[in-house]
Design an enzyme around this catalytic site. Structure first.
Site: not given
Length: 263
Positions: A49, A60
Protein backbone atom coordinates in the site's frame (compact mmCIF):
# COMPACT_ATOMS: atom_id res chain seq x y z
CA UNK A 1 -7.25 -10.69 -13.62
CA UNK A 2 -5.26 -7.99 -11.83
CA UNK A 3 -2.04 -8.59 -9.91
CA UNK A 4 -4.16 -8.36 -6.75
CA UNK A 5 -6.48 -11.14 -7.94
CA UNK A 6 -3.49 -13.24 -8.96
CA UNK A 7 -1.78 -12.73 -5.60
CA UNK A 8 -4.82 -13.90 -3.65
CA UNK A 9 -5.20 -16.92 -5.92
CA UNK A 10 -1.55 -17.77 -5.27
CA UNK A 11 -1.97 -17.35 -1.49
CA UNK A 12 -5.11 -19.48 -1.43
CA UNK A 13 -3.33 -22.24 -3.33
CA UNK A 14 -0.54 -22.16 -0.73
CA UNK A 15 -3.03 -21.95 2.17
CA UNK A 16 -1.41 -18.68 3.28
CA UNK A 17 -2.77 -15.39 4.55
CA UNK A 18 -1.81 -12.05 3.01
CA UNK A 19 0.51 -9.54 4.60
CA UNK A 20 0.01 -5.97 3.40
CA UNK A 21 2.42 -3.17 4.32
CA UNK A 22 1.64 0.53 4.11
CA UNK A 23 4.32 3.17 3.59
CA UNK A 24 3.99 6.83 2.68
CA UNK A 25 5.52 7.74 -0.67
CA UNK A 26 8.37 10.19 -0.21
CA UNK A 27 8.84 9.61 3.52
CA UNK A 28 11.36 10.69 4.68
CA UNK A 29 12.57 11.50 1.16
CA UNK A 30 12.17 10.08 -2.33
CA UNK A 31 15.36 8.01 -2.41
CA UNK A 32 14.84 6.39 0.99
CA UNK A 33 11.19 5.75 0.27
CA UNK A 34 12.05 4.06 -3.01
CA UNK A 35 14.68 1.90 -1.30
CA UNK A 36 12.14 0.78 1.29
CA UNK A 37 9.46 0.01 -1.29
CA UNK A 38 11.92 -2.02 -3.36
CA UNK A 39 12.85 -4.01 -0.26
CA UNK A 40 9.31 -4.85 0.85
CA UNK A 41 8.69 -7.93 -1.34
CA UNK A 42 11.87 -9.65 -0.10
CA UNK A 43 10.75 -8.86 3.47
CA UNK A 44 7.63 -10.96 2.89
CA UNK A 45 5.15 -8.30 1.84
CA UNK A 46 2.44 -9.69 -0.43
CA UNK A 47 0.78 -6.37 -1.33
CA UNK A 48 2.24 -2.87 -1.03
CA UNK A 49 0.00 0.00 0.00
CA UNK A 50 1.63 3.19 -1.18
CA UNK A 51 0.38 6.32 0.52
CA UNK A 52 -0.24 9.40 -1.62
CA UNK A 53 0.72 12.45 0.48
CA UNK A 54 -2.11 14.90 1.06
CA UNK A 55 -2.51 18.04 3.17
CA UNK A 56 -5.71 16.97 4.94
CA UNK A 57 -5.56 13.21 5.65
CA UNK A 58 -8.78 12.88 7.65
CA UNK A 59 -8.64 9.10 8.20
CA UNK A 60 -5.06 9.07 9.43
CA UNK A 61 -3.68 9.37 12.92
CA UNK A 62 -0.70 11.46 13.96
CA UNK A 63 1.96 9.00 12.78
CA UNK A 64 0.79 8.89 9.17
CA UNK A 65 -0.18 12.57 9.16
CA UNK A 66 3.41 13.40 10.08
CA UNK A 67 4.72 11.04 7.39
CA UNK A 68 2.61 12.83 4.81
CA UNK A 69 3.86 16.18 6.03
CA UNK A 70 7.49 15.04 5.82
CA UNK A 71 6.85 13.89 2.25
CA UNK A 72 5.14 17.15 1.29
CA UNK A 73 7.92 19.17 2.94
CA UNK A 74 10.29 17.29 0.65
CA UNK A 75 8.20 18.40 -2.35
CA UNK A 76 6.73 14.94 -2.99
CA UNK A 77 4.18 15.00 -5.79
CA UNK A 78 1.67 12.69 -7.44
CA UNK A 79 4.09 12.23 -10.33
CA UNK A 80 6.90 11.20 -7.98
CA UNK A 81 4.57 8.83 -6.16
CA UNK A 82 3.74 7.12 -9.44
CA UNK A 83 7.45 7.12 -10.25
CA UNK A 84 8.13 4.97 -7.16
CA UNK A 85 5.68 2.39 -8.49
CA UNK A 86 7.22 2.56 -11.97
CA UNK A 87 10.72 2.06 -10.54
CA UNK A 88 9.61 -1.04 -8.63
CA UNK A 89 8.03 -2.41 -11.79
CA UNK A 90 11.44 -2.40 -13.51
CA UNK A 91 12.49 -5.31 -11.29
CA UNK A 92 9.19 -6.69 -9.93
CA UNK A 93 6.22 -7.32 -12.17
CA UNK A 94 4.19 -9.40 -9.72
CA UNK A 95 3.88 -7.64 -6.34
CA UNK A 96 0.59 -5.71 -6.32
CA UNK A 97 0.69 -1.99 -5.53
CA UNK A 98 -2.37 -0.27 -4.09
CA UNK A 99 -2.36 3.52 -4.06
CA UNK A 100 -4.04 4.76 -0.88
CA UNK A 101 -5.04 8.35 -0.34
CA UNK A 102 -7.62 11.05 -0.95
CA UNK A 103 -9.49 12.24 -3.99
CA UNK A 104 -8.33 15.85 -4.29
CA UNK A 105 -4.95 15.20 -5.99
CA UNK A 106 -6.63 12.81 -8.43
CA UNK A 107 -9.46 15.24 -9.15
CA UNK A 108 -6.93 18.02 -9.72
CA UNK A 109 -5.02 15.88 -12.19
CA UNK A 110 -8.20 14.78 -13.97
CA UNK A 111 -9.58 11.26 -13.55
CA UNK A 112 -8.96 10.08 -17.10
CA UNK A 113 -5.38 11.37 -17.15
CA UNK A 114 -4.67 9.97 -13.70
CA UNK A 115 -5.96 6.50 -14.58
CA UNK A 116 -3.80 6.32 -17.70
CA UNK A 117 -0.75 7.40 -15.70
CA UNK A 118 -1.47 5.09 -12.76
CA UNK A 119 -1.94 2.10 -15.03
CA UNK A 120 1.28 2.91 -16.90
CA UNK A 121 3.17 3.18 -13.63
CA UNK A 122 2.04 -0.27 -12.53
CA UNK A 123 -0.59 0.63 -9.94
CA UNK A 124 -3.06 -2.23 -9.46
CA UNK A 125 -5.68 -0.82 -7.12
CA UNK A 126 -6.96 2.28 -5.37
CA UNK A 127 -8.16 2.97 -1.84
CA UNK A 128 -9.61 6.48 -1.82
CA UNK A 129 -10.99 6.93 1.65
CA UNK A 130 -13.06 10.08 1.09
CA UNK A 131 -15.09 8.82 -1.88
CA UNK A 132 -18.23 7.03 -0.61
CA UNK A 133 -20.17 4.54 -2.75
CA UNK A 134 -22.63 7.28 -3.68
CA UNK A 135 -19.79 8.82 -5.73
CA UNK A 136 -18.82 5.66 -7.62
CA UNK A 137 -19.27 7.37 -10.98
CA UNK A 138 -16.48 9.81 -10.06
CA UNK A 139 -13.61 7.31 -9.89
CA UNK A 140 -14.60 3.79 -8.86
CA UNK A 141 -16.34 2.76 -12.06
CA UNK A 142 -13.84 4.48 -14.40
CA UNK A 143 -10.96 2.88 -12.45
CA UNK A 144 -12.41 -0.59 -12.83
CA UNK A 145 -13.03 0.02 -16.52
CA UNK A 146 -9.33 0.90 -16.78
CA UNK A 147 -8.35 -2.40 -15.16
CA UNK A 148 -7.65 -1.18 -11.62
CA UNK A 149 -9.29 -2.65 -8.54
CA UNK A 150 -11.23 -0.22 -6.38
CA UNK A 151 -10.99 -1.31 -2.76
CA UNK A 152 -13.54 -0.13 -0.24
CA UNK A 153 -13.31 0.24 3.51
CA UNK A 154 -15.81 -1.38 5.87
CA UNK A 155 -15.81 -0.38 9.53
CA UNK A 156 -17.36 -1.45 12.85
CA UNK A 157 -20.16 1.05 12.12
CA UNK A 158 -20.95 -0.41 8.66
CA UNK A 159 -24.29 -1.97 9.55
CA UNK A 160 -26.37 -4.56 7.66
CA UNK A 161 -28.20 -1.83 5.76
CA UNK A 162 -25.03 -0.07 4.63
CA UNK A 163 -22.83 -3.10 3.87
CA UNK A 164 -24.41 -4.02 0.49
CA UNK A 165 -23.83 -0.49 -0.74
CA UNK A 166 -20.19 -0.61 0.37
CA UNK A 167 -19.65 -3.94 -1.40
CA UNK A 168 -21.56 -3.01 -4.56
CA UNK A 169 -18.64 -2.01 -6.80
CA UNK A 170 -15.73 -3.12 -4.66
CA UNK A 171 -13.08 -5.38 -6.20
CA UNK A 172 -9.70 -6.84 -5.27
CA UNK A 173 -10.41 -7.13 -1.57
CA UNK A 174 -12.41 -5.52 1.21
CA UNK A 175 -10.39 -3.56 3.77
CA UNK A 176 -11.97 -3.96 7.19
CA UNK A 177 -11.03 -1.19 9.62
CA UNK A 178 -10.74 -3.02 12.94
CA UNK A 179 -11.24 -0.06 15.25
CA UNK A 180 -13.38 3.06 15.26
CA UNK A 181 -11.12 6.06 14.74
CA UNK A 182 -8.00 6.98 12.79
CA UNK A 183 -4.97 4.89 11.87
CA UNK A 184 -2.84 3.89 14.83
CA UNK A 185 -5.56 4.90 17.31
CA UNK A 186 -6.04 1.62 19.16
CA UNK A 187 -5.01 -2.03 19.19
CA UNK A 188 -6.94 -4.51 17.08
CA UNK A 189 -8.41 -7.51 18.90
CA UNK A 190 -9.00 -10.77 17.03
CA UNK A 191 -11.94 -11.66 19.27
CA UNK A 192 -13.72 -8.48 18.14
CA UNK A 193 -12.65 -8.72 14.52
CA UNK A 194 -13.63 -12.35 13.87
CA UNK A 195 -17.44 -11.94 13.88
CA UNK A 196 -17.22 -8.79 11.77
CA UNK A 197 -15.07 -10.51 9.16
CA UNK A 198 -17.52 -13.43 9.11
CA UNK A 199 -20.40 -11.00 8.63
CA UNK A 200 -18.69 -9.36 5.64
CA UNK A 201 -17.64 -12.68 4.10
CA UNK A 202 -21.26 -13.86 4.24
CA UNK A 203 -22.03 -11.08 1.74
CA UNK A 204 -19.05 -11.27 -0.62
CA UNK A 205 -16.59 -13.70 -2.18
CA UNK A 206 -13.82 -11.09 -1.97
CA UNK A 207 -10.94 -11.55 0.47
CA UNK A 208 -11.28 -9.50 3.67
CA UNK A 209 -8.09 -7.88 4.91
CA UNK A 210 -7.97 -6.25 8.34
CA UNK A 211 -6.02 -3.11 9.18
CA UNK A 212 -5.73 -0.31 11.77
CA UNK A 213 -4.33 -1.22 15.17
CA UNK A 214 -1.97 -4.04 14.11
CA UNK A 215 1.49 -3.31 15.47
CA UNK A 216 3.24 -6.55 16.44
CA UNK A 217 4.01 -9.93 14.87
CA UNK A 218 1.68 -11.64 17.34
CA UNK A 219 -1.21 -9.31 16.54
CA UNK A 220 -0.52 -9.76 12.83
CA UNK A 221 -0.77 -13.52 13.35
CA UNK A 222 -3.91 -13.25 15.47
CA UNK A 223 -5.72 -10.94 13.05
CA UNK A 224 -4.65 -12.87 9.94
CA UNK A 225 -5.95 -15.98 11.66
CA UNK A 226 -9.51 -14.66 11.57
CA UNK A 227 -9.32 -12.92 8.17
CA UNK A 228 -7.68 -13.37 4.78
CA UNK A 229 -4.75 -11.24 5.86
CA UNK A 230 -3.72 -8.11 7.68
CA UNK A 231 -2.31 -4.65 7.06
CA UNK A 232 0.34 -2.84 9.09
CA UNK A 233 1.01 0.84 8.51
CA UNK A 234 1.60 3.10 11.50
CA UNK A 235 4.06 0.75 13.24
CA UNK A 236 6.24 0.68 10.11
CA UNK A 237 5.88 4.40 9.45
CA UNK A 238 6.92 5.16 13.04
CA UNK A 239 10.26 3.47 12.46
CA UNK A 240 10.78 5.36 9.22
CA UNK A 241 9.90 8.61 11.00
CA UNK A 242 12.38 7.83 13.77
CA UNK A 243 15.14 7.69 11.17
CA UNK A 244 15.90 4.00 11.57
CA UNK A 245 18.14 2.54 8.84
CA UNK A 246 16.33 1.00 5.89
CA UNK A 247 17.72 -2.45 6.77
CA UNK A 248 16.24 -2.20 10.26
CA UNK A 249 12.85 -1.06 8.92
CA UNK A 250 12.76 -3.98 6.51
CA UNK A 251 13.85 -6.43 9.23
CA UNK A 252 10.91 -5.25 11.33
CA UNK A 253 8.56 -5.65 8.38
CA UNK A 254 9.79 -9.22 7.97
CA UNK A 255 8.86 -10.06 11.57
CA UNK A 256 5.32 -8.77 10.89
CA UNK A 257 5.08 -10.70 7.61
CA UNK A 258 6.31 -13.85 9.30
CA UNK A 259 3.63 -13.39 11.95
CA UNK A 260 0.86 -13.01 9.40
CA UNK A 261 2.12 -15.99 7.40
CA UNK A 262 2.08 -18.21 10.50
CA UNK A 263 -1.71 -17.74 10.77
Amino acid sequence: MTRIDAKFAELRAANKKAFVAYVMAGDPDYATSLEIVKGLPAAGVDIIELGLPFTDPMADGTTIQLAGQRALDGAMTLDQTLSIAAELRKTDDTTPIVLMGYYNPIYSRGVDTFLVQAKAAGIDGLIIVDLPPEEDEELCIPAQAAGLNFIRLATPTTDAKRLPKVLQNTSGFVYYVSVTGTTGAAAAQAVDVAPEVARIKASTDLPVIVGFGVRTPQTAQDIAGVADGTVVGSAIVEKIGAGEPVADVLAFVKTLADGAHRA
